[in-house]
Design a protein around this motif. Structure first.
Motif, PDB file in Angstrom:
ATOM      1  N   GLN A 251       0.899  -1.151  -0.004  1.00  0.00           N
ATOM      2  CA  GLN A 251      -0.063   0.332  -0.031  1.00  0.00           C
ATOM      3  C   GLN A 251       0.853   1.152   0.160  1.00  0.00           C
ATOM      4  O   GLN A 251       0.395   2.244  -0.703  1.00  0.00           O
ATOM      5  CB  GLN A 251      -0.928  -0.206   1.235  1.00  0.00           C
ATOM      6  CG  GLN A 251      -2.190   0.937   1.125  1.00  0.00           C
ATOM      7  CD  GLN A 251      -2.895   0.720  -0.222  1.00  0.00           C
ATOM      8  OE1 GLN A 251      -3.316  -0.123  -0.217  1.00  0.00           O
ATOM      9  NE2 GLN A 251      -3.163   1.922  -0.877  1.00  0.00           N
ATOM     10  N   VAL A 252       2.133   1.241   0.544  1.00  0.00           N
ATOM     11  CA  VAL A 252       3.120   2.234   0.523  1.00  0.00           C
ATOM     12  C   VAL A 252       3.322   2.627  -0.623  1.00  0.00           C
ATOM     13  O   VAL A 252       3.457   3.962  -1.191  1.00  0.00           O
ATOM     14  CB  VAL A 252       4.067   2.081   1.613  1.00  0.00           C
ATOM     15  CG1 VAL A 252       5.108   3.217   1.314  1.00  0.00           C
ATOM     16  CG2 VAL A 252       3.605   1.753   3.126  1.00  0.00           C
ATOM     17  N   VAL A 253       3.770   1.723  -1.607  1.00  0.00           N
ATOM     18  CA  VAL A 253       4.154   1.935  -2.936  1.00  0.00           C
ATOM     19  C   VAL A 253       3.065   2.186  -3.648  1.00  0.00           C
ATOM     20  O   VAL A 253       3.278   3.046  -4.688  1.00  0.00           O
ATOM     21  CB  VAL A 253       4.858   0.491  -3.433  1.00  0.00           C
ATOM     22  CG1 VAL A 253       5.267   0.705  -4.893  1.00  0.00           C
ATOM     23  CG2 VAL A 253       6.001   0.033  -2.386  1.00  0.00           C
ATOM     24  N   ILE A 254       1.736   1.781  -3.499  1.00  0.00           N
ATOM     25  CA  ILE A 254       0.608   2.394  -4.218  1.00  0.00           C
ATOM     26  C   ILE A 254       0.571   3.584  -4.128  1.00  0.00           C
ATOM     27  O   ILE A 254       0.164   4.402  -4.948  1.00  0.00           O
ATOM     28  CB  ILE A 254      -0.493   1.352  -3.932  1.00  0.00           C
ATOM     29  CG1 ILE A 254      -0.396  -0.011  -4.457  1.00  0.00           C
ATOM     30  CG2 ILE A 254      -1.863   1.921  -4.520  1.00  0.00           C
ATOM     31  CD1 ILE A 254      -1.615  -1.049  -4.149  1.00  0.00           C
ATOM     32  N   ASN A 255       0.615   4.053  -2.733  1.00  0.00           N
ATOM     33  CA  ASN A 255       0.281   5.547  -2.601  1.00  0.00           C
ATOM     34  C   ASN A 255       1.475   6.476  -3.328  1.00  0.00           C
ATOM     35  O   ASN A 255       1.336   7.569  -3.423  1.00  0.00           O
ATOM     36  CB  ASN A 255       0.331   5.825  -1.115  1.00  0.00           C
ATOM     37  CG  ASN A 255      -0.706   4.952  -0.219  1.00  0.00           C
ATOM     38  OD1 ASN A 255      -1.898   5.063  -0.908  1.00  0.00           O
ATOM     39  ND2 ASN A 255      -0.753   4.789   0.919  1.00  0.00           N
ATOM     40  N   GLN A 293      -7.104   2.320 -10.539  1.00  0.00           N
ATOM     41  CA  GLN A 293      -7.556   3.799 -10.588  1.00  0.00           C
ATOM     42  C   GLN A 293      -6.292   4.738 -10.821  1.00  0.00           C
ATOM     43  O   GLN A 293      -6.317   5.617 -11.747  1.00  0.00           O
ATOM     44  CB  GLN A 293      -8.332   4.067  -9.609  1.00  0.00           C
ATOM     45  CG  GLN A 293      -9.702   3.517  -9.575  1.00  0.00           C
ATOM     46  CD  GLN A 293      -9.666   2.332  -8.480  1.00  0.00           C
ATOM     47  OE1 GLN A 293      -8.599   1.664  -8.378  1.00  0.00           O
ATOM     48  NE2 GLN A 293     -10.787   1.920  -7.800  1.00  0.00           N
ATOM     49  N   LYS A 294      -5.365   4.562  -9.978  1.00  0.00           N
ATOM     50  CA  LYS A 294      -4.208   5.252 -10.036  1.00  0.00           C
ATOM     51  C   LYS A 294      -3.409   5.018 -11.185  1.00  0.00           C
ATOM     52  O   LYS A 294      -2.947   6.136 -11.844  1.00  0.00           O
ATOM     53  CB  LYS A 294      -3.153   4.991  -8.889  1.00  0.00           C
ATOM     54  CG  LYS A 294      -3.882   5.590  -7.473  1.00  0.00           C
ATOM     55  CD  LYS A 294      -3.105   5.396  -6.285  1.00  0.00           C
ATOM     56  CE  LYS A 294      -3.583   5.951  -4.804  1.00  0.00           C
ATOM     57  NZ  LYS A 294      -5.117   5.387  -4.621  1.00  0.00           N
ATOM     58  N   LEU A 295      -3.296   4.012 -11.615  1.00  0.00           N
ATOM     59  CA  LEU A 295      -2.656   3.800 -13.036  1.00  0.00           C
ATOM     60  C   LEU A 295      -3.192   4.271 -14.092  1.00  0.00           C
ATOM     61  O   LEU A 295      -2.425   4.914 -15.008  1.00  0.00           O
ATOM     62  CB  LEU A 295      -2.306   2.147 -13.090  1.00  0.00           C
ATOM     63  CG  LEU A 295      -1.546   1.321 -12.039  1.00  0.00           C
ATOM     64  CD1 LEU A 295      -1.440   0.086 -12.546  1.00  0.00           C
ATOM     65  CD2 LEU A 295       0.109   1.929 -12.217  1.00  0.00           C
ATOM     66  N   LEU A 296      -4.448   4.205 -14.253  1.00  0.00           N
ATOM     67  CA  LEU A 296      -5.360   4.694 -15.370  1.00  0.00           C
ATOM     68  C   LEU A 296      -4.996   6.376 -15.398  1.00  0.00           C
ATOM     69  O   LEU A 296      -5.012   6.862 -16.292  1.00  0.00           O
ATOM     70  CB  LEU A 296      -6.711   4.253 -15.222  1.00  0.00           C
ATOM     71  CG  LEU A 296      -6.826   2.872 -15.776  1.00  0.00           C
ATOM     72  CD1 LEU A 296      -8.318   2.284 -15.498  1.00  0.00           C
ATOM     73  CD2 LEU A 296      -6.438   2.517 -16.914  1.00  0.00           C
ATOM     74  N   VAL A 297      -5.109   6.691 -14.193  1.00  0.00           N
ATOM     75  CA  VAL A 297      -4.949   8.323 -14.245  1.00  0.00           C
ATOM     76  C   VAL A 297      -3.727   8.820 -14.463  1.00  0.00           C
ATOM     77  O   VAL A 297      -3.548   9.819 -15.361  1.00  0.00           O
ATOM     78  CB  VAL A 297      -5.175   8.827 -12.596  1.00  0.00           C
ATOM     79  CG1 VAL A 297      -4.916  10.377 -12.449  1.00  0.00           C
ATOM     80  CG2 VAL A 297      -6.553   8.666 -12.168  1.00  0.00           C
ATOM     81  N   ILE A 298      -2.607   8.106 -14.535  1.00  0.00           N
ATOM     82  CA  ILE A 298      -1.387   8.519 -14.815  1.00  0.00           C
ATOM     83  C   ILE A 298      -1.229   8.357 -16.460  1.00  0.00           C
ATOM     84  O   ILE A 298      -0.772   9.234 -17.200  1.00  0.00           O
ATOM     85  CB  ILE A 298      -0.181   7.583 -14.051  1.00  0.00           C
ATOM     86  CG1 ILE A 298      -0.070   7.970 -12.710  1.00  0.00           C
ATOM     87  CG2 ILE A 298       1.136   8.007 -14.845  1.00  0.00           C
ATOM     88  CD1 ILE A 298       0.812   7.112 -11.822  1.00  0.00           C
ATOM     89  N   LEU A 332     -14.104   1.214 -15.587  1.00  0.00           N
ATOM     90  CA  LEU A 332     -13.697   2.556 -15.316  1.00  0.00           C
ATOM     91  C   LEU A 332     -13.045   3.137 -16.573  1.00  0.00           C
ATOM     92  O   LEU A 332     -12.128   4.321 -16.784  1.00  0.00           O
ATOM     93  CB  LEU A 332     -12.149   2.258 -14.398  1.00  0.00           C
ATOM     94  CG  LEU A 332     -12.376   1.758 -13.051  1.00  0.00           C
ATOM     95  CD1 LEU A 332     -10.984   1.296 -12.328  1.00  0.00           C
ATOM     96  CD2 LEU A 332     -13.072   2.868 -12.146  1.00  0.00           C
ATOM     97  N   GLY A 333     -13.418   2.623 -17.765  1.00  0.00           N
ATOM     98  CA  GLY A 333     -13.214   3.310 -19.022  1.00  0.00           C
ATOM     99  C   GLY A 333     -11.714   3.177 -19.521  1.00  0.00           C
ATOM    100  O   GLY A 333     -11.126   3.897 -20.243  1.00  0.00           O
TER     101      GLY A 333
END
Length: 483
Positions: A251-255, A293-298, A332-333
């Protein structure tokens, strides 16, 4: 009895038959009868000898005497075997050795050929004196083996076994000493490392230390990047990646994907991609932790190309062989995000990787369906999850039929190969679109001519199944399907 029979037979042979003599026959008439009678008596005599009783058999006096002597000697030897032998004290002169006497070690022994007696004399005066001293001390002499009693042999065998055990024990001790010399105990090593300020760490301890270094507010950017770089090496192992979950390291790495520094995002995605690969437990935790979600945002925002490469790598590792993540990706598109990515100028390298990902996702579902048919199992849980992934309809709606066809114009042979594979996988959904796309037809015809020439060169070089021949076969197959 037999001696008498022999004498009577001799008389008959010399004087003729008494019967014939009493009959008064002339000598000329008696000769044939005498001979016939003699032959009959000889036959009877031979028969008697062959059936004689063993009690009255002829015996040789010398042979009987020899057998009696052997019996007496055997009996004497048996009696000597059960008693302690008398030690003979030889001198420097030859002396006769009596039966039952033991000869000290180092003595000369010879057999007198005329008398048959054994004779003994000393070989060395000093050695004799030493043996004599041993006798006076009550010790048994080391004499020849044929002069030992059975009890002596048993004792010697027991001592031999005891000596072998002692020898083996000595060898074991020597081997243990050699091992101790070459290898030191772990306690001593730890003590030495403590003195040198060197700490022996397990993989778990190292990962905890690296996560703490990355998550510390006092760490510099270089220290954080170095911690993530080292951490990626460890999470390649499945067990280590799962251990990363146990203390909250994942979770630390995901953040870290939310960071403002592009390098932090890049190396955080690098670590996640290594941890997700073929590790379902970590993939599930990543979905629950919001990694998708975080990967798609980047990918949807302006980022350096190096960052998007690592993020796309992490996305591919998360989606492959994980139908639940594929469902969430569509919701999530994700297809729209990837379409925008490949249509940007300068993203051709990423476009090939995206097409390869889509090809893998389509074929995964196909293989799951085929496996269910072969095993006659039409309702496994994983197959039901794949059936909820409506990827092909989404590809057609999002315009991936045209996007994939346009990528066939890329100049690299490897990129063309990946695009041809994807076109074939999309054929069920995009067949009508392909037939209506005149540009695709011209591109395929041009590529057919190009690879025909390259395949001909391969045949001239003796390659029956070359790389360009395979590409030509894919083009011919696709053209055949579109007619």
């Amino acid at each position: 009895m037999h001696i008498m029979q022999i004498n009577e037979f001799a008389v008959l042979m010399e004087f003729g038959s008494p019967i014939m003599a009493t009959q008064g026959l002339p000598p000329s008439r008696m000769a044939p009868l005498d001979m016939l009678l003699i032959l009959l008596m000889a036959s009877c005599f031979t028969f008697c000898l062959s059936h004689q009783n063993l009690e009255f058999a002829l015996t040789n006096p010398e042979e009987s005497s020899t057998k009696e002597t052997e019996r007496k000697e055997t009996k004497a030897e048996e009696e000597l075997d059960t008693e302690v032998l008398e030690v003979f004290h030889p001198t420097h002169e030859w002396q006769a050795l009596r039966p039952g006497q033991a000869v000290p070690a180092g003595s000369h022994v010879r057999l007198h050929l005329q008398t048959g007696a054994r004779e003994v004399k000393l070989q060395n005066e000093d050695k004799f004196q030493n043996n004599l001293k041993e006798v006076k001390k009550g010790k048994r002499l080391d004499i020849k083996s044929n002069t030992y009693t059975s009890q002596d042999l048993k004792s010697a065998l027991a001592k031999f076994k005891e000596g072998a055990v002692m020898e083996s024990s000595k060898e074991d001790k020597a081997r243990q000493a050699e091992v101790k010399r070459l290898f030191r105990p772990i306690e001593e090593l730890k003590k030495d490392f403590d003195e040198l300020n060197v700490v022996i760490e397990t993989d778990m301890q190292i990962m905890v230390r690296l996560i703490n270094k990355f998550n510390s507010s006092t760490s510099s950017l270089e220290e954080k990047i170095a911690a993530l770089f080292d951490l990626e090496y460890y999470v390649h192992q499945m067990d280590n990646a799962q251990d990363l979950l146990s203390f909250g390291g994942l979770q630390v790495v995901i953040n870290g994907l939310n960071g403002t520094e592009p390098l932090v995002k890049e190396y955080a995605a690098f670590v996640l991609g290594a941890a997700f690969s073929s590790n379902p437990k970590v993939q599930v935790e990543a979905i629950e932790g919001g990694a998708l979600q975080k990967l798609l945002v980047i990918l949807a925002t302006e980022q350096p190309l190096t960052v998007k490469k690592k993020v796309l790598f992490a996305l591919c590792s998360l989606l492959r062989h994980f139908p639940y993540a594929q469902q969430q990706f569509l919701k999530l598109g994700g297809l729209q995000v990837l379409r925008s990515l490949v249509q940007k100028k300068g993203m051709e390298v990423l476009a090939v990787r995206v097409v390869t990902l889509l090809y893998d996702l389509v074929t995964e579902k196909m293989f799951a369906e085929e496996e269910a048919v072969l095993t006659h199992d039409t309702s496994p849980e994983k197959l039901q999850q794949y059936r909820q992934v409506h990827l092909l309809p989404g590809l057609r709606e999002q315009g991936w039929c045209e996007i994939t066809a346009n990528l066939l114009a890329l100049p690299e042979h490897n990129a063309r190969e990946k695009v041809l594979q994807t076109l074939d996988a999309f054929l069920v959904t995009c067949r009508d679109h392909y037939r209506q796309n005149s540009q695709l037809g011209r591109t395929l015809a041009s590529l057919q001519a190009e690879y025909q020439a390259l395949a001909a060169l391969e045949l001239q070089d003796g390659e029956d199944e070359g790389y360009f021949q395979e590409l030509l076969g894919s083009i011919n197959s696709l053209l055949q399907e579109l007619r």
